[in-house]
Each structure stands twice: as structure tokens, then as C-alpha cells.
Design a protein around this motif. Structure first.
Motif, short mmCIF file in Angstrom:
data_model
loop_
_atom_site.label_atom_id
_atom_site.label_comp_id
_atom_site.label_asym_id
_atom_site.label_seq_id
_atom_site.Cartn_x
_atom_site.Cartn_y
_atom_site.Cartn_z
N GLY A 1 0.81 -1.21 0.00
CA GLY A 1 0.00 0.00 0.00
C GLY A 1 0.84 1.26 0.00
O GLY A 1 0.56 2.22 -0.73
N ALA A 2 1.90 1.29 0.81
CA ALA A 2 2.77 2.46 0.86
C ALA A 2 3.53 2.62 -0.44
O ALA A 2 3.76 3.74 -0.91
CB ALA A 2 3.75 2.34 2.03
N ASN A 3 3.91 1.50 -1.05
CA ASN A 3 4.62 1.57 -2.33
C ASN A 3 3.72 2.14 -3.42
O ASN A 3 4.18 2.88 -4.31
CB ASN A 3 5.12 0.19 -2.73
CG ASN A 3 6.05 0.24 -3.93
OD1 ASN A 3 7.13 0.81 -3.88
ND2 ASN A 3 5.63 -0.38 -5.04
N ASN A 4 2.44 1.83 -3.35
CA ASN A 4 1.51 2.38 -4.32
C ASN A 4 1.33 3.88 -4.10
O ASN A 4 1.21 4.65 -5.06
CB ASN A 4 0.15 1.67 -4.21
CG ASN A 4 -0.87 2.21 -5.18
OD1 ASN A 4 -1.66 3.08 -4.84
ND2 ASN A 4 -0.85 1.68 -6.40
N ALA A 5 1.33 4.30 -2.84
CA ALA A 5 1.15 5.72 -2.54
C ALA A 5 2.40 6.53 -2.85
O ALA A 5 2.31 7.70 -3.22
CB ALA A 5 0.78 5.89 -1.07
N GLU A 6 3.59 5.92 -2.67
CA GLU A 6 4.86 6.60 -2.90
C GLU A 6 5.75 5.70 -3.75
O GLU A 6 6.72 5.11 -3.27
CB GLU A 6 5.55 6.93 -1.56
CG GLU A 6 4.78 7.89 -0.67
CD GLU A 6 4.89 9.34 -1.14
OE1 GLU A 6 5.49 9.58 -2.21
OE2 GLU A 6 4.39 10.23 -0.43
N PRO A 7 5.44 5.54 -5.04
CA PRO A 7 6.16 4.55 -5.86
C PRO A 7 7.65 4.84 -6.04
O PRO A 7 8.42 3.92 -6.32
CB PRO A 7 5.41 4.61 -7.21
CG PRO A 7 4.70 5.92 -7.21
CD PRO A 7 4.36 6.22 -5.79
N GLU A 8 8.08 6.07 -5.87
CA GLU A 8 9.49 6.40 -6.06
C GLU A 8 10.36 5.95 -4.89
O GLU A 8 11.58 5.94 -4.99
CB GLU A 8 9.65 7.91 -6.26
CG GLU A 8 9.01 8.42 -7.56
CD GLU A 8 9.21 9.92 -7.74
OE1 GLU A 8 9.79 10.55 -6.82
OE2 GLU A 8 8.78 10.45 -8.78
#
Length: 941
Positions: free
Chosen positions: A414-421
């Protein structure tokens, strides 16, 4: 359609709780409460009630002496009205809440007894009984023959003069009063300063067994029901609960102006997910696809924009999980609120998620890159629970690991989707796998899943909230997702959620649906999914896979940090696992293999083998000496290959150090893995190295080895320090990349710690400038390490300045957290002793931060013995406040003893806890056994 509170005509007498008349009834309870002067702030005292609780020792054959509810009554709806009093009673000085409750339930098996959970509640009497019972079916309800409170098992007991009939429905009405204590559990109060004034709010933390402190209820996760909540509260305050508020009306009682807020009926849910809050908070909000999203916090925090980041990320994360689960978010709103006093990190109450302030509020002027990531991952963790845990709930607490382990795994997605960079998915290796390896490698560890009958008491339930449930659960599920493939994993997960929506399940139900998905996808597995996963779930620990590239043999054994430890916990699989192995040869991926007993993995003389690619498997890997040498050569000389396998570089470091501690390879061989670090610039390998070198600091910072170790490490970190100095224009800014920002902190922290003069001068200059100008120009990323190192190098002046900043900061919790930690870094014993005393005063150090502060002081080599003496001297108070199996208490005991490595120190610990065990409960006994086993693995390497 919104539904309010209603009572059928046949029981109109109960209608008083829907209106102002409720106040007249329940306020009388406060008089009784004042007269009895129950002091519930002492957690070890028994509750004071209109009839004293029974304290007969357990066990007996009586139903009320068993901790689990009988299955003969099933709740359907609750109507609960609560009035939290945000000013203290003038007679007792206590804060209280007044309440009334109606619960409708069905009898599914004839019985002449009602057991309903109740803890620390005082009841009004109706005709000398503690409740009223009536029928909502065609049969008449029997009279209540006797009623009392069973203190140990936490029941309101009602013996009936007749029988409740199977298939018929009944209604139970109660009125009660409880203390709105500051104990961080149930319905409690939180206090904070704003604009120079003390503010009080009422909030909740029900998980796992504290809903019963708020109102009488069938307080087990399988006892799902619908809830109608009504809150009476002061004007100028806002009331929140799980459901949307239907209406807020003004009411008056004896000249007191009040508000009454009625909430929509909840979905069918478990009691531990309930929440109700009264505060004068402000909020910001938006909506996404019809779902209202709001962030609540102190008015000053909202005005400063500290809720904006959470608001910006909640919607995208919510939509990500809708897609991931292939299921629409089932509620009309998602409220999130920051609580000043909160023992957990956050709590997934359905529709009203509660957080520590540091876990929700972000301020660019004060919050670091790490703080921002923490907020994103915790929001993702709690939103993941909206489906996995809330929509589908585990039947009993013995399966807690699946609930928390799953959320701890997908929080990274979920966090990777919100902050993919940011590429945060790799950080599970550092944050969960390496973390839990240290605990699961002890002979005193425990399996993920317990037998239901072994988890009975509230204390035993609380004990399950540990790193095994969260981090091992996450690690094992990540491995499962990898070998099934993410597509198959999601397919089975979606089927599982669809099948059990608004109901309860056990962990094998998930295996069943994942197996169906695997079969439909024609995925080949070496055994049934149930048999594979049982080896990871039903036995504690994990394996070390040993690969001999010369002979090609691959074998496994139970990995223990102390090879001489005696494992007394039986294993149904004789400590053998069915292990999925992804591996590469000389940088090229090979076909995966399954290790069920022994297997083969042949390499030629010029090739090197690396197993557990990306560390997706929950196991360690050892090699023959020749392959170890080849891997170290790759680290030292092949930058391109190293860059492609950053996670595995961290794995090599962590495996080597821990294999050395277990006496499987030599310490020299482990230390050889650090030779290349002067060439390393990536965060994940450096962090893995530092985590393992911390152990050497713990063992050696009081010995003659400390000096040479410092000399060695300063040579390794100096190139990294110089690298970031050049990148950041002489440390005047921070790098752009997420991981680079983390590694700059590593560089400065280790350089200062090892005595690099340029680093120490830098941090002292920054700190002195702040003291001289009262303007803090230190970047938020660097504040913790700069504050700590400056205070360590300074004296009373630096400490007092930091303390003054801590005291006057009442608007930014994350800055307070940085200062609170840094104050523990001083090398002045008298300042540390003074700071330890401050932890006993919640006006100086919040209760939620007290144990963490003591551990921070113990982490300082100067403060370790001071903290150990302090804990022993103040043991009675500390145990009464923080005992009972919580994260904070187990972290405290581990924290103040983690430097101990001699036989004398072991005897100190053993003697102290042998003297104190008689006053402690079962979870603490278990923890001390774990602690003593821990010593077996913590001698000098």
C-alpha cells in the motif's frame, strides 16, 4: 439508510435512554460512585460495584469461572448511550463516564444463565439486581434470581429463575458508571496542552479485551453484532464513532447545556473494533468515490497543516486496497484521528482509526523522511485491516498472527503504491525479517498459531501481540505470495474475503481458498498448501539451509543462536520445513527448487551460488568456505553485480554475523563481510551492517576491544561521510533519493559515533547555532542524530536547552519525540538519573513514552547500569503501570538488559526476577524464560 435508536412498544420503559431522561437515571450513579470512591487508577485493585465482585480462585466447574463465553447466546444488536465527563468529580477527583446499554440476543441453546463481559464498571440496581431482562419473542422472559460481578473472569453474571428458550430472542438492559481513567485502555481520557491550557478528550482502545470496560458486552471476536451508539457530550466538543453521525441535538439537564449525537448503525462487527471519541478537535477532509475521508487532530496541528499528508495518501491507499481485494470499501466514511496518549501505534477501528500523533501527523518543518514513510506504512497497515480483519475477522485470538501478519506484509504494498518512487517493498527485509529472526532463533520462541484452548485469559491474549505475530507472520505470508505468485495469491485472497464477508474464519480457511486458486491456475506444488504451510505455522523457529557447492548437497537444520540450547517445545515436523528456494549461479537465475529433505545444487569451480534471491524465503543460508570466499570477492570487486542484488548483499551480511553468533562459521569470516563497506553507498546493505555491528557495540563498548573497533569502523564510514558531504554541498542540504536520505543519516550517525572529528564539529556547530539564535536550521532528517551527538558531546547547558525545547513544544509531537530520544544521549550520569525520575511523572514524560525513554537511556553505555538499577528500585510501580504482556513492557525488560553478557549479569537478572515473579502473571513468566534463554546467545562472539 440511517437508522436511529428504537425500542419496541412492549418495552417502552427502556425509552428513557434515548432522550434527556437518560441523564436523570444515569447521573444518580455518579453519587454512588463518589461515595464508594473506587480507585481504578491502580490497575491491580478490584473494581468497586454495587455488589462486590467474586474473587474465588479459578478453576472450578462453574461457567462463570471459565474465561470463554458459552455458545448458548448470540448477540444481534446493541444500543449504547455513553456520557463521558471531561471534568473531574469534585468529591473524588476522578473522571467518570455514565452509560446505559440494551443488547438484543438470541438463545441458541436452552440455558438458565447469562454471562456477559464486564470489567471495572459499577451498576445501578433494579429490584436488587444489576440488570433488567425481557423478551422480544412470544415467550416470557424469566426473572433474574441473582446477579453479581465475577472479577477474575470479568463477567456480569445473571442467574435466572427459569430458562431462556432456544430460538427465542431477549433483551438485556443495564445502567452503569466507569472511570474515565488515563490507563490507555477501554474508554479512557487523554490530556494535552493547547494555547497554554490543559485539554481533556475521551477516547478508546478496545483491542483485545477492553470493550468490556466501556459497557457490558459479549467481548469475543466471533460474537459479531450491529451497534447503535449515542454519545452525550459537552457543547463545544465533537463526538465520533464507527458510524456516521445522523444528528446532533442540544439538550439541557439541571441547567447544564449538553449535546447528544446519534450515529448510524454499524455493520455487523466485533466488539474490539468499536470506537467512540469526544474532543474539541478540528478536522480536514475530502471524498473519493462517495467515501468521506476526514483527518482529526488537535486544532493547532490541523491549523499547521499536519493532517494534509495523511489526507492526501488515504484516498489512494484505500483505492489500492479496493483493487487488491477486488472489493468495495464497505463503509460510507473513513475517519482517522491522532491521539496524544495512545499505547499502540494505531488501531484499525472500523470507520474510525486511531493513531499516535507521530503515526499520523506530518509537518515538513519538523518531520523527517523516515517519519513520512512511517505515516504512509501505518495508514496502509490500518486500511488493509478494513477488509482483512474487520470485514472478515479471525474466530479467536490464537489466529491473531494471520490478521496482523497479513497487514504487516501488505502495508509495504500500500505504501509503495502511494509513494512509488521510494521502493519501500524491499524494506520489509530490514523492518520485519531481520528483526524477527533475532527472536525466532531462540529456544524459547513459539509457533505462529496456538491451539485455541491454550489462549484463554486476557493476559494470554495480550501476549500474542508480539514480533512473531506481526513480523514473522508478514515474512511467511510474503514467502507464500512469492511461491504462489502474486496473481494466484490475490485470486485466493479475494475468494476468501467473498466467502466470509461480515463473518469469522480460521487460518486454514485461507489455505483452502489459496489452494483452490493454485489448482485453477495449474500451479505445481510439492505438496498440498496446507501441508507446506503447516511446517511454517505450527512449529516455532526457522531453518538454516546449508549448500555445499563442491558436493552439490543442500540440507536444512533448525537455526538456533545458542547451539547448546535445549528446545523443549515439541514440533509435529521434527523441526523440518518444506522450503522454497530461489537461487542464482554467477548472477544468473536458476529454476527454483523445493527442499523437502535433501536436494542438489551443483556448481562448477569458477561459479558462485547465491540462494534465497531477494530474501523472499524465511530462512538463513550457509555455504561451504569456497563459496563464501567467492561471494566476498563479488562484494569487494564487482560493483555492477552488487548493485543488482542489494537485498541479497544485506542478507549475506546478516546471515554471516548470525551464523557466527551461532558458532556455525567463525567471527572472523563474518567480519570479513564488512571489508567492502568502504565501497558501499546503498542504504539497505549499510543498515544491515550497522544493525549487526550494534551487537558488537553492546558487547564491547565497556571493554578494551572498543578502541580498535572504533578505529576500524571510522575507516569504513569515512568514505561514505565524504560521499554525502560532496553530494549535499558540504552537508548544507539533503539528497533527493529516499534511500540516499536514509543513508546520509547513517553516514553522519556512525561517523560521529566513531569519533570522526569533522562530523563532531559539524553537529556541535549546528546545535550551538540553534542555542545562540533560537532558530533551528537543522534538517528534520538529521535532527535525531545531530541532537543526540551534540548532547553527548556537551554537558548541562546542552541538555537543559534541549529539555526546555521539549517542554515548550506542545504542537508538534514528532519534534518532541526527537528531543525526548536525544536527551537520553548525554554522558552525564546525574542528568540521566534525573531523566529517569522524570519518566515517573506523566506531566513530564507521557505514559505512552515512559518505557521507551527508559530503554533509550539504557541504550546509552553510561545509562545502562543506571536504568537497570532504576527499574529494579521502581519495579512495583513500573509493573503495575506497564506489565501484562504489552509490547512496551517486554521492550523495557529487554532494553535494560541487552548489554548483559557475563555470568554475573545473568545471575543478577535471574535473582531479581525470581524474587519478583510471584507478583507477576503468566505472560511475564513466559517473557522472563525467553529473556534467560536470550542470554545463552549473547556472550562475546
Amino acid at each position: 439508510m440511517g437508522k436511529g435508536f428504537f425500542i419496541s412498544k412492549t418495552v417502552g420503559i427502556l425509552g428513557i435512554i434515548a432522550g434527556v431522561g437518560a441523564l436523570a437515571t444515569i447521573i444518580a450513579l455518579s453519587v454512588v460512585y463518589s461515595q464508594e470512591k473506587g480507585k481504578n487508577n491502580n490497575q491491580n485493585e478490584e473494581q468497586t460495584t454495587s455488589k462486590p465482585p467474586t474473587t474465588t480462585p479459578i478453576p472450578s466447574n462453574k461457567p462463570w469461572d471459565k474465561y470463554r463465553l458459552p455458545k448458548n447466546l448470540v448477540p444481534e444488536t446493541y444500543n449504547v448511550t455513553l456520557w463521558p465527563r471531561l471534568t473531574p468529580d469534585p468529591t473524588t477527583g476522578l473522571y467518570t463516564f455514565l452509560g446505559s446499554s440494551v443488547v438484543d440476543f438470541e438463545c441458541v441453546e436452552d440455558t438458565d444463565l447469562i454471562l456477559i463481559h464486564s470489567n471495572k464498571l459499577n451498576y445501578t440496581e433494579f429490584e436488587n439486581q444489576l440488570a433488567r431482562l425481557m423478551s422480544v419473542s412470544s415467550v416470557e422472559a424469566p426473572a433474574i434470581k441473582s446477579s453479581w460481578l465475577q472479577g477474575v473472569t470479568q463477567y456480569l453474571v445473571l442467574e435466572l429463575d427459569g430458562t431462556l428458550k432456544k430460538g427465542h430472542k431477549y433483551r438485556l438492559y443495564t445502567e452503569f458508571i466507569g472511570e474515565l481513567a488515563d490507563d490507555l485502555g477501554g474508554f479512557y481520557r487523554s490530556e494535552y496542552m493547547e494555547d497554554g491550557e490543559k485539554r481533556v478528550m475521551a477516547t478508546t482502545q478496545m483491542q483485545p479485551t477492553d470493550a468490556r470496560k466501556s459497557f457490558p458486552c459479549f467481548d469475543e471476536p466471533a460474537m459479531k453484532a450491529y451497534f447503535f451508539i449515542t454519545l452525550i457530550h459537552d457543547r463545544g466538543t465533537t463526538a465520533l464513532s464507527n458510524g456516521k453521525d445522523i444528528e446532533t441535538t442540544e439538550i439541557n439537564h439541571d441547567g447544564q447545556d449538553l449535546l447528544k449525537t446519534v450515529f448510524e448503525r454499524t455493520e455487523k462487527m466485533s466488539t474490539y473494533l468499536l470506537a467512540f471519541i469526544v474532543s474539541d478537535y478540528d478536522s480536514i477532509g475530502n471524498s473519493i468515490d462517495g467515501v468521506e475521508i476526514r483527518i482529526f487532530a488537535r486544532r493547532s496541528a490541523i491549523a499547521a497543516g499536519q493532517g494534509q499528508y495523511a489526507l492526501n495518501k488515504t484516498g489512494p491507499i484505500l483505492k489500492f486496497f479496493e483493487q487488491y481485494y477486488n472489493a468495495t470499501y464497505p463503509l460510507p466514511k473513513s475517519d482517522q484521528i491522532a491521539i496524544p496518549d495512545f499505547n499502540a501505534g494505531a488501531m484499525e477501528n472500523w470507520g474510525l482509526i486511531t493513531y499516535r500523533e507521530t503515526a499520523l501527523l506530518y509537518d515538513e518543518a519538523f518531520s523527517s523522511n523516515s517519519n513520512k514513510e512511517k505515516i504512509a506504512t501505518i495508514i496502509a497497515h490500518e486500511l488493509a485491516h478494513m477488509w482483512f480483519g474487520n470485514l472478515v475477522t479471525l474466530r479467536w485470538w490464537n489466529d491473531l498472527w494471520l490478521n496482523e501478519g497479513f497487514a504487516s506484509y501488505v502495508e509495504y504494498l500500500g505504501a509503495n503504491n502511494a509513494e512509488p518512487e521510494w521502493n519501500v517493498t524491499d524494506l520489509i527485509v530490514l523492518g520485519d525479517i531481520h528483526r524477527v529472526f533475532a527472536i525466532d532463533a531462540l529456544a524459547s520462541s513459539h509457533p505462529l498459531s496456538s491451539k485455541e484452548e491454550d489462549i484463554q485469559t486476557p493476559a494470554q491474549i495480550s501476549e500474542l501481540f508480539d514480533a512473531i505475530s506481526y513480523s514473522k507472520g508478514a515474512s511467511v505470508l510474503r514467502m507464500l505470495s512469492d511461491f504462489l505468485t502474486e496473481d494466484v495469491f490475490q485470486l485466493g485472497l479475494r475468494s476468501y474475503l467473498s466467502a466470509f464477508s461480515f463473518g469469522n474464519a480460521v487460518y486454514t480457511d485461507l489455505w483452502y481458498h489459496l489452494q483452490k486458486a493454485a489448482d485453477s491456475s495449474k500451479l505445481e506444488l510439492p505438496d498440498t498448501l496446507d501441508n507446506i504451510m503447516n511446517t511454517w505455522v505450527l512449529q516455532m523457529g526457522f531453518p538454516v539451509v546449508t549448500i555445499n557447492t563442491g558436493t552439490g548437497s543442500v540440507s536444512q537444520q533448525h537455526f538456533l543462536l545458542d547451539p547448546e540450547a535445549v528446545v523443549t517445545t515439541p514440533s509435529p515436523f521434527n523441526y523440518q520445513w518444506i522450503i522454497p528456494i530461489k537461487w542464482m549461479m554467477t548472477g544468473n537465475m536458476q529454476n527454483p527448487l523445493w527442499l523437502t529433505s535433501k536436494s542438489a545444487m551443483k556448481a562448477t569451480q569458477d561459479q558462485w551460488v547465491l540462494a534465497n534471491v531477494n530474501m523472499v524465503g524465511y530462512y538463513r543460508v550457509n555455504y561451504d568456505d569456497d563459496n563464501w570466499a567467492k561471494l566476498l570477492d563479488v562484494l569487494q570487486s564487482n560493483h555492477q553485480v552488487r548493485q543488482r542484488m542489494i537485498v541479497n548483499v544485506a542478507q549475506i551480511l546478516d546471515d554471516a554475523f548470525n551464523l557466527a553468533r551461532a558458532k556455525i562459521i567463525s567471527t572472523v569470516q563474518a567480519l570479513n563481510t564488512t571489508k567492502y563497506l568502504s565501497n558501499e553507498r546503498d542504504y539497505i546493505p549499510w543498515k544491515a551492517a550497522l544493525n549487526n555491528l550494534d551487537f558488537f557495540y553492546l558487547m564491547f563498548d565497556r571493554s578494551e576491544v572498543y578502541g580498535p573497533m572504533q578505529d576500524y569502523l571510522v575507516k569504513k564510514v569515512s568514505p561514505l561521510f565524504e560521499y554525502y558531504k560532496q553530494m549535499t554541498d558540504n552537508s548544507s542540504k539533503v539528497p533527493d533519493g529516499h534511500m540516499d536520505q536514509y543513508n546520509q543519516v547513517n553516514a553522519i550517525s556512525l561517523a560521529c559515533r566513531t569519533g570522526l572529528e569533522e562530523c563532531q564539529n559539524l553537529v556541535m556547530t549546528w546545535f550551538q547555532e540553534w542555542m545562540d539564535t533560537d532558530t533551528n536550521r537543522i534538517h528534520p532528517n538529521l535532527r535525531s542524530t545531530v541532537y543526540c551527538n551534540a548532547i553527548a558531546a556537551g554537558g548541562k547547558k546542552e541538555w537543559d536547552f534541549a529539555w526546555s525545547q521539549f517542554i515548550k513544544n506542545d504542537s508538534t509531537a514528532i519534534e518532541s519525540d526527537k528531543l525526548r530520544y536525544a536527551l537520553s544521549c548525554t554522558k552525564q550520569p546525574w542528568l540521566l538519573n534525573r531523566y529517569l525520575e522524570y519518566t515517573l511523572d506523566p506531566d513530564m514524560i507521557r505514559k505512552q513514552d515512559a518505557t521507551a525513554t527508559i530503554v533509550d537511556i539504557a541504550s546509552n553505555v553510561v545509562g545502562q547500569s543506571l536504568a537497570w538499577d532504576f527499574v529494579r528500585a521502581r519495579w512495583s510501580y513500573i509493573f503495575s503501570q506497564y506489565g501484562g504482556g504489552s509490547f512496551s513492557f517486554s521492550n523495557l525488560v529487554n532494553g535494560v538488559t541487552k548489554r548483559f553478557s557475563t555470568e554475573f549479569e545473568l545471575q543478577q537478572v535471574r535473582y531479581f526476577f525470581e524474587m519478583t515473579l510471584p507478583q507477576c502473571g503468566f505472560p511475564f513468566v513466559h517473557f522472563v524464560i525467553l529473556l534467560l534463554n536470550w542470554f545463552g546467545s549473547h556472550g562475546p562472539p
